[in-house]
Write a protein that holds these residues in place. Structure first.
Motif, PDB file in Angstrom:
ATOM      1  N   ASP A 197       0.825  -1.207   0.000  1.00 26.85           N
ATOM      2  CA  ASP A 197       0.000   0.000   0.000  1.00 26.85           C
ATOM      3  C   ASP A 197       0.863   1.262   0.000  1.00 26.85           C
ATOM      4  O   ASP A 197       0.559   2.240  -0.690  1.00 26.85           O
ATOM      5  CB  ASP A 197      -0.933   0.006   1.212  1.00 26.85           C
ATOM      6  CG  ASP A 197      -2.000  -1.077   1.114  1.00 26.85           C
ATOM      7  OD1 ASP A 197      -2.230  -1.562  -0.011  1.00 26.85           O
ATOM      8  OD2 ASP A 197      -2.572  -1.424   2.153  1.00 26.85           O
ATOM      9  N   GLU A 216       0.714   3.943  -3.035  1.00 32.32           N
ATOM     10  CA  GLU A 216       0.184   5.281  -2.808  1.00 32.32           C
ATOM     11  C   GLU A 216       1.225   6.370  -3.016  1.00 32.32           C
ATOM     12  O   GLU A 216       0.886   7.494  -3.389  1.00 32.32           O
ATOM     13  CB  GLU A 216      -0.401   5.377  -1.402  1.00 32.32           C
ATOM     14  CG  GLU A 216      -1.646   4.516  -1.206  1.00 32.32           C
ATOM     15  CD  GLU A 216      -2.157   4.571   0.214  1.00 32.32           C
ATOM     16  OE1 GLU A 216      -1.725   5.460   0.967  1.00 32.32           O
ATOM     17  OE2 GLU A 216      -2.983   3.713   0.584  1.00 32.32           O
ATOM     18  N   THR A 230       1.373   1.879 -11.093  1.00 34.11           N
ATOM     19  CA  THR A 230       0.013   1.366 -11.072  1.00 34.11           C
ATOM     20  C   THR A 230      -0.315   0.749 -12.423  1.00 34.11           C
ATOM     21  O   THR A 230      -0.056   1.359 -13.455  1.00 34.11           O
ATOM     22  CB  THR A 230      -0.975   2.512 -10.784  1.00 34.11           C
ATOM     23  OG1 THR A 230      -0.599   3.116  -9.550  1.00 34.11           O
ATOM     24  CG2 THR A 230      -2.396   1.991 -10.679  1.00 34.11           C
ATOM     25  N   ASP A 256     -15.256  -1.182  -2.530  1.00 42.37           N
ATOM     26  CA  ASP A 256     -14.275  -1.719  -1.594  1.00 42.37           C
ATOM     27  C   ASP A 256     -14.982  -2.669  -0.641  1.00 42.37           C
ATOM     28  O   ASP A 256     -16.146  -2.457  -0.280  1.00 42.37           O
ATOM     29  CB  ASP A 256     -13.584  -0.591  -0.815  1.00 42.37           C
ATOM     30  CG  ASP A 256     -12.374  -1.098  -0.044  1.00 42.37           C
ATOM     31  OD1 ASP A 256     -11.684  -1.994  -0.561  1.00 42.37           O
ATOM     32  OD2 ASP A 256     -12.110  -0.608   1.065  1.00 42.37           O
ATOM     33  N   ASP A 276      -9.166  -1.050  -5.420  1.00 41.16           N
ATOM     34  CA  ASP A 276      -7.790  -1.097  -4.918  1.00 41.16           C
ATOM     35  C   ASP A 276      -7.318  -2.536  -4.690  1.00 41.16           C
ATOM     36  O   ASP A 276      -6.251  -2.760  -4.150  1.00 41.16           O
ATOM     37  CB  ASP A 276      -7.642  -0.279  -3.631  1.00 41.16           C
ATOM     38  CG  ASP A 276      -8.616  -0.720  -2.546  1.00 41.16           C
ATOM     39  OD1 ASP A 276      -8.934  -1.914  -2.477  1.00 41.16           O
ATOM     40  OD2 ASP A 276      -9.082   0.149  -1.776  1.00 41.16           O
ATOM     41  N   GLN A 305      -6.934  -0.926 -11.401  1.00 36.93           N
ATOM     42  CA  GLN A 305      -6.546  -0.880  -9.998  1.00 36.93           C
ATOM     43  C   GLN A 305      -6.074   0.516  -9.661  1.00 36.93           C
ATOM     44  O   GLN A 305      -5.302   1.121 -10.407  1.00 36.93           O
ATOM     45  CB  GLN A 305      -5.430  -1.888  -9.724  1.00 36.93           C
ATOM     46  CG  GLN A 305      -5.015  -1.943  -8.252  1.00 36.93           C
ATOM     47  CD  GLN A 305      -3.798  -2.820  -8.044  1.00 36.93           C
ATOM     48  OE1 GLN A 305      -3.297  -3.451  -8.976  1.00 36.93           O
ATOM     49  NE2 GLN A 305      -3.303  -2.849  -6.811  1.00 36.93           N
ATOM     50  N   PRO A 337      -4.780   3.271  -6.286  1.00 41.94           N
ATOM     51  CA  PRO A 337      -4.280   3.300  -4.908  1.00 41.94           C
ATOM     52  C   PRO A 337      -5.435   3.460  -3.915  1.00 41.94           C
ATOM     53  O   PRO A 337      -6.483   4.007  -4.244  1.00 41.94           O
ATOM     54  CB  PRO A 337      -3.362   4.540  -4.895  1.00 41.94           C
ATOM     55  CG  PRO A 337      -3.052   4.811  -6.327  1.00 41.94           C
ATOM     56  CD  PRO A 337      -4.244   4.376  -7.104  1.00 41.94           C
ATOM     57  N   ARG A 338      -5.226   2.974  -2.722  1.00 42.59           N
ATOM     58  CA  ARG A 338      -6.277   3.062  -1.706  1.00 42.59           C
ATOM     59  C   ARG A 338      -6.642   4.509  -1.388  1.00 42.59           C
ATOM     60  O   ARG A 338      -7.775   4.814  -1.039  1.00 42.59           O
ATOM     61  CB  ARG A 338      -5.816   2.346  -0.434  1.00 42.59           C
ATOM     62  CG  ARG A 338      -6.868   2.263   0.651  1.00 42.59           C
ATOM     63  CD  ARG A 338      -6.491   1.239   1.699  1.00 42.59           C
ATOM     64  NE  ARG A 338      -6.406  -0.095   1.122  1.00 42.59           N
ATOM     65  CZ  ARG A 338      -6.054  -1.179   1.817  1.00 42.59           C
ATOM     66  NH1 ARG A 338      -5.731  -1.068   3.086  1.00 42.59           N
ATOM     67  NH2 ARG A 338      -6.007  -2.354   1.234  1.00 42.59           N
ATOM     68  N   ASN A 347      -9.471   5.659  -3.316  1.00 44.37           N
ATOM     69  CA  ASN A 347     -10.706   4.896  -3.103  1.00 44.37           C
ATOM     70  C   ASN A 347     -11.216   5.099  -1.684  1.00 44.37           C
ATOM     71  O   ASN A 347     -11.878   4.232  -1.118  1.00 44.37           O
ATOM     72  CB  ASN A 347     -10.427   3.408  -3.352  1.00 44.37           C
ATOM     73  CG  ASN A 347     -11.669   2.631  -3.722  1.00 44.37           C
ATOM     74  OD1 ASN A 347     -12.583   3.167  -4.343  1.00 44.37           O
ATOM     75  ND2 ASN A 347     -11.726   1.375  -3.329  1.00 44.37           N
TER      76      ASN A 347
END
Length: 262
Positions: A13, A17, A34, A56, A118, A158, A160-161, A164
């Motif tokens: 992660d 990120e 990514t 999510d 993610d 996909q 990054p968190r 999201n």
């Protein structure tokens, strides 16, 4: 007890990120970028409105839940949360969020959809870059493809968190509480996984009170008796048909779905 999986996920992660999107393989060979979005390019039409789904899923000691944000072509956002009355893994919760989002988009007549998640596993299984090795993942993957076939085209990527965060927050709240999240986000309670085959019983349908109204609104069919025809016209004004389903109109209430006795 050691938790190597959680530590590895935290590192992944962190890298995902904090990797600048402008970096390329030539400027920084060791950078982890990514993955590009995967899309059903042959059927994709830029002239058709595009819907965007962020979703999510989450499984922890408090419970299991999922959250999704569906963005309409005009920029409106539909927020939705799911709480599960059964235990799931994180990957199964992610799939439940995907299935719920696709069902919601399909019910709103979306033709093209862009999916943002993610979860590396979910994205790569949908694009066939990863194989679904166990029975549960295979069942979820099959259900997802069945729903995706209902769209004219789709693309999935996909993210990054950090991009999201809204859907992630909804999934965390849904996994922790049973009530409504605020006043504008409905929470649906799932009693069993979406891949569980439901028992289907055959119901014999005959003419009901809805039949004359439905026949008039869809095909303009009226009774031969003029008095009955006039009454049916007046009565049918309070009803409408949406996606072959009869609804009763309301002045200050939502449309009410009409049901038969069964």
């Amino acid at each position: 007890m050691p938790r190597p999986v959680e530590k590895g996920q935290a590192i992944a992660d962190f890298i995902s990120e904090l990797t600048p999107p402008a970096l390329s393989e030539t400027s920084c060979p060791n950078a982890i970028l990514t993955p590009p979005e995967k899309m059903d390019g042959e059927r994709f039409d830029n002239s058709v409105p595009l819907w965007i789904l962020h979703m999510d899923g989450l499984a922890n000691q408090q419970g299991c839940g999922a959250g999704l944000v569906l963005t309409t072509p005009d920029g409106g956002k539909v927020k939705y949360a799911l709480r599960f009355n059964f235990r799931t893994s994180n990957n199964e919760a992610e799939y439940e969020a995907l299935l719920a989002g696709l069902q919601l988009a399909n019910s709103m007549s979306a033709k093209q959809i862009s999916i943002h998640s993610d979860s590396q596993l979910i994205v790569n299984q949908i694009t066939a870059d990863f194989a679904a090795k166990d029975a549960s993942m295979s069942a979820y993957l099959s259900a997802a493809h069945q729903l995706l076939e209902k769209f004219q085209a789709y693309k999935i990527r996909q993210i990054p968190r950090s991009e999201n965060s809204h859907a992630d927050a909804l999934s965390r709240l849904a996994s922790a509480i049973n009530d409504k999240i605020g006043r504008k986000v409905p929470v649906e309670i799932l009693s069993q996984p979406s891949t569980t085959a439901a028992e289907v019983c055959t119901v014999r349908y005959e003419d009901t009170w809805m039949s004359p109204i439905y026949a008039f609104l869809t095909n303009g069919i009226l009774p031969t008796d003029k008095s009955q025809a006039r009454k049916l016209r007046y009565r049918s004004a309070r009803y409408t048909v949406i996606n072959d389903v009869l609804y009763k109109r309301g002045y200050t209430t939502p449309y009410l779905k009409c049901l038969i006795k069964e």
